[in-house]
Design a protein around this motif. Structure first.
Motif, PDB file in Angstrom:
ATOM      1  N   LEU A  22      36.055-102.304  17.389  1.00  0.00           N
ATOM      2  CA  LEU A  22      36.414-101.164  17.542  1.00  0.00           C
ATOM      3  C   LEU A  22      37.326-101.439  15.573  1.00  0.00           C
ATOM      4  O   LEU A  22      37.265 -99.591  14.724  1.00  0.00           O
ATOM      5  CB  LEU A  22      37.901-100.640  17.817  1.00  0.00           C
ATOM      6  N   THR A  23      37.162-102.583  15.212  1.00  0.00           N
ATOM      7  CA  THR A  23      37.893-102.574  13.676  1.00  0.00           C
ATOM      8  C   THR A  23      37.481-103.473  12.713  1.00  0.00           C
ATOM      9  O   THR A  23      37.806-103.795  12.173  1.00  0.00           O
ATOM     10  CB  THR A  23      39.695-103.134  13.864  1.00  0.00           C
ATOM     11  N   THR A  24      35.693-102.986  13.092  1.00  0.00           N
ATOM     12  CA  THR A  24      35.423-104.226  12.406  1.00  0.00           C
ATOM     13  C   THR A  24      34.126-103.455  12.063  1.00  0.00           C
ATOM     14  O   THR A  24      33.381-102.246  12.530  1.00  0.00           O
ATOM     15  CB  THR A  24      34.416-105.240  13.565  1.00  0.00           C
ATOM     16  N   VAL A  25      33.891-104.021  10.643  1.00  0.00           N
ATOM     17  CA  VAL A  25      33.106-103.319   9.713  1.00  0.00           C
ATOM     18  C   VAL A  25      32.231-103.791   9.263  1.00  0.00           C
ATOM     19  O   VAL A  25      33.027-104.992   8.297  1.00  0.00           O
ATOM     20  CB  VAL A  25      33.564-102.423   8.377  1.00  0.00           C
ATOM     21  N   ASP A  26      31.198-103.692   8.931  1.00  0.00           N
ATOM     22  CA  ASP A  26      29.157-104.546   8.472  1.00  0.00           C
ATOM     23  C   ASP A  26      30.481-106.078   9.212  1.00  0.00           C
ATOM     24  O   ASP A  26      30.332-107.470   7.564  1.00  0.00           O
ATOM     25  CB  ASP A  26      30.004-104.263   6.918  1.00  0.00           C
ATOM     26  N   ASN A  27      30.386-106.189  10.085  1.00  0.00           N
ATOM     27  CA  ASN A  27      30.187-107.799  10.571  1.00  0.00           C
ATOM     28  C   ASN A  27      31.464-108.554   9.909  1.00  0.00           C
ATOM     29  O   ASN A  27      31.693-109.932  10.518  1.00  0.00           O
ATOM     30  CB  ASN A  27      29.566-108.322  10.192  1.00  0.00           C
ATOM     31  N   LYS A  28      32.498-107.991   9.966  1.00  0.00           N
ATOM     32  CA  LYS A  28      33.956-108.101   9.381  1.00  0.00           C
ATOM     33  C   LYS A  28      35.481-107.848   9.777  1.00  0.00           C
ATOM     34  O   LYS A  28      35.306-106.079   9.954  1.00  0.00           O
ATOM     35  CB  LYS A  28      34.253-107.795   7.375  1.00  0.00           C
ATOM     36  N   LEU A  29      35.926-108.345  10.285  1.00  0.00           N
ATOM     37  CA  LEU A  29      37.621-107.866  10.916  1.00  0.00           C
ATOM     38  C   LEU A  29      37.873-107.386   9.964  1.00  0.00           C
ATOM     39  O   LEU A  29      39.183-108.021   9.124  1.00  0.00           O
ATOM     40  CB  LEU A  29      38.094-108.616  11.521  1.00  0.00           C
ATOM     41  N   PHE A  30      38.729-105.835  10.003  1.00  0.00           N
ATOM     42  CA  PHE A  30      39.554-105.008   8.901  1.00  0.00           C
ATOM     43  C   PHE A  30      40.415-104.937   9.170  1.00  0.00           C
ATOM     44  O   PHE A  30      41.265-103.946   8.321  1.00  0.00           O
ATOM     45  CB  PHE A  30      39.067-104.347   8.339  1.00  0.00           C
ATOM     46  N   GLY A  31      41.023-104.612  10.773  1.00  0.00           N
ATOM     47  CA  GLY A  31      41.852-104.096  10.832  1.00  0.00           C
ATOM     48  C   GLY A  31      42.888-104.862  12.458  1.00  0.00           C
ATOM     49  O   GLY A  31      41.342-105.641  13.182  1.00  0.00           O
ATOM     50  N   ILE A  32      43.377-104.509  12.982  1.00  0.00           N
ATOM     51  CA  ILE A  32      44.098-104.987  14.460  1.00  0.00           C
ATOM     52  C   ILE A  32      44.160-103.525  15.115  1.00  0.00           C
ATOM     53  O   ILE A  32      45.505-103.086  14.493  1.00  0.00           O
ATOM     54  CB  ILE A  32      44.702-106.229  14.457  1.00  0.00           C
ATOM     55  N   GLY A  33      44.403-103.938  16.212  1.00  0.00           N
ATOM     56  CA  GLY A  33      44.145-101.637  17.009  1.00  0.00           C
ATOM     57  C   GLY A  33      45.765-102.168  17.171  1.00  0.00           C
ATOM     58  O   GLY A  33      45.531-103.259  18.294  1.00  0.00           O
ATOM     59  N   LEU A  34      46.582-101.104  17.236  1.00  0.00           N
ATOM     60  CA  LEU A  34      47.634-101.429  18.234  1.00  0.00           C
ATOM     61  C   LEU A  34      47.911-100.856  19.089  1.00  0.00           C
ATOM     62  O   LEU A  34      48.927-100.772  19.766  1.00  0.00           O
ATOM     63  CB  LEU A  34      48.896-100.613  17.166  1.00  0.00           C
ATOM     64  N   GLY A  35      46.405 -99.858  19.790  1.00  0.00           N
ATOM     65  CA  GLY A  35      46.974 -99.411  21.244  1.00  0.00           C
ATOM     66  C   GLY A  35      45.605 -98.810  21.224  1.00  0.00           C
ATOM     67  O   GLY A  35      45.047 -97.970  19.950  1.00  0.00           O
ATOM     68  N   LEU A  36      45.510 -98.569  22.520  1.00  0.00           N
ATOM     69  CA  LEU A  36      44.350 -97.789  22.676  1.00  0.00           C
ATOM     70  C   LEU A  36      44.953 -96.113  23.133  1.00  0.00           C
ATOM     71  O   LEU A  36      45.509 -96.078  23.256  1.00  0.00           O
ATOM     72  CB  LEU A  36      43.271 -97.755  24.279  1.00  0.00           C
ATOM     73  N   ASN A  37      43.825 -95.385  22.663  1.00  0.00           N
ATOM     74  CA  ASN A  37      43.857 -93.656  22.990  1.00  0.00           C
ATOM     75  C   ASN A  37      42.737 -93.208  22.365  1.00  0.00           C
ATOM     76  O   ASN A  37      41.471 -93.340  23.112  1.00  0.00           O
ATOM     77  CB  ASN A  37      45.081 -93.351  21.925  1.00  0.00           C
TER      78      ASN A  37
END
Length: 429
Positions: free
Chosen positions: A132-147
């Motif tokens: 959910l926070t991966t762009v062009d096969n790189k991790l660019f963020g950490i989700g803080l919760g689901l909604n």
């Protein structure tokens, strides 16, 4: 508040020099003494929770200080653009699903892959959650919760009007009738059944997904002029029947809780993200409730999907990448931190934190967890990351055109043609 290395400050922090955008992983190791800048948008409640977690982190990590800044509305994005131009982005800053692709491709975010799992221990989230926070096969963020998207409604207003509350299989046609009935039942000036939702891209996205399309497809707009015309026609017809707030009320909405018509007591229904129910209830005098957005037809696709409610990213110009990653890890994995945060930024990704906080949740917070569970059999696949230019499309094209329509300065057909024309010029793939 006295300023010292152990305090977390609200307000502007001094600008720190940083590495050039896209500088990669050439960042110094986590220093024993580290000063991190954090920036986010949101309500006062969110600011307080973030403050308290930062203080807790400082108490457990000697020599670390965190300077924070909370902004609201469009001011956040203006500030972020200024920081990008000066190559001085906050070490930790907040994004959302609709903006992470855009900003990561513009070099605002540091790739976090090198910190997983040594510093960022996110294996328990599940691989799909990291996508959910991966762009062009790189991790660019950490989700803080689901909604997910949601329909909020004033349960007290429905009860007083003697009108049945919305159900999970509510259709758009039924929604329109409810909105008009509620306006009439309100019996007072400056009060309406619901929002002028034509200006919400995420609601339009759900509307399109219910019809087999989407807001974006293959880095381009995923809808036609006919789709947009139908969308605008629905909202204009509803406005003329009295089912939406007036144009001057809707244009006050800056996509923040305290500017939304429902929170301001000017509408009986509102459309927002499920995690925001906590903030809305803090402002509203009446009991609020939550259910799915309306759908095209009974038994048809809901248009919903799980999404990271909000995201922590690390600034692409930071000199403290590992320190920033360590703070984010604490934010999402520490049980004490989780108890402070609750579900205001969404249902926690960490199963351990989720289990730990459940007993302490108040009824409103429990409702957000129940809503996420309700969606389990209703959600579709998570869409591809929004393309470059999506933020500008939302703020400078989608909302302004909807506002002109609400003020009767254009027609649905004209608005739809402009949306496609200007959208194609804005979306860069």
């Amino acid at each position: 508040m006295q300023v010292n290395r152990r305090s977390f400050l609200m307000g502007s922090a001094g600008i720190a020099t940083g590495l050039a955008f896209g500088a990669g992983s050439a960042i110094p190791a986590f220093a024993e003494d580290a000063k991190l800048r954090a920036m986010w948008w949101g309500s006062n409640d969110r600011a307080k929770r973030t403050l308290d977690v930062a203080k807790l982190y400082e108490s457990k990590n000697a020599g670390v200080s965190i300077v924070g800044e909370s902004l609201s509305g469009d001011g956040y994005w203006t500030k972020l653009s200024t920081q990008m131009a000066g190559r001085a982005i906050a070490d930790v800053f907040q994004l959302e699903p609709g903006t992470i692709s855009d900003y990561s491709k513009r070099g605002a975010c540091l790739a976090l892959d090198e910190f997983v799992p040594s510093t960022l221990k996110v294996d328990s989230f599940g691989k799909d959650m990291l996508k959910l926070t991966t762009v062009d096969n790189k991790l660019f963020g950490i989700g803080l919760g689901l909604n997910s998207f949601a329909l909020f409604f004033d349960q007290t207003a429905f009860e007083k009007a003697g009108i049945p509350v919305p159900t999970a299989d509510l259709t758009w046609e039924e929604y329109a009738k409810l909105a008009v009935e509620l306006t009439k039942a309100g019996g007072k000036d400056n009060y309406w059944g619901g929002p002028y939702g034509a200006r919400y891209t995420y609601v339009f996205d759900a509307w399109l997904r219910q019809r087999g399309k989407s807001l974006y497809s293959d880095g381009k707009l995923g809808f036609s002029v006919d789709d947009a015309t139908a969308w605008y026609t629905f909202w204009e017809d509803l406005r003329k029947k009295g089912g939406t707030v007036a144009a001057d009320v809707q244009t006050l909405d800056q996509n923040t809780i305290d500017t939304n018509a429902l929170a301001l007591g000017k509408a009986a229904m509102g459309m927002a993200y499920s995690n925001q129910l906590v903030g809305y209830q803090l402002i509203s005098k009446n009991k609020l409730a939550i259910t799915l957005l309306p759908r095209e037809k009974k038994g048809g696709p809901s248009g919903h999907y799980y999404r990271p409610a909000l995201i922590w990213s690390v600034g692409g110009s930071t000199k403290n990448g590992e320190a920033a990653a360590k703070f984010i890890d604490f934010f999402v994995n520490d049980v004490e931190a989780g108890k402070i945060l609750g579900v205001e930024r969404g249902v926690p990704m960490s199963p351990a934190v989720r289990e730990a906080i459940l007993p302490q949740l108040n009824p409103t917070e429990q409702d957000t967890v129940k809503y996420i569970n309700l969606l389990k059999d209703q959600v579709g696949e998570y869409p591809a990351p929004a393309p470059l230019g999506s933020t500008q499309f939302d703020q400078r094209v989608f909302r302004p055109i909807a506002d002109e329509l609400a003020f009767e300065r254009t027609t649905p057909a004209e608005a739809a043609a402009r949306l496609l024309e200007e959208g194609k010029e804005t979306i860069k793939g």
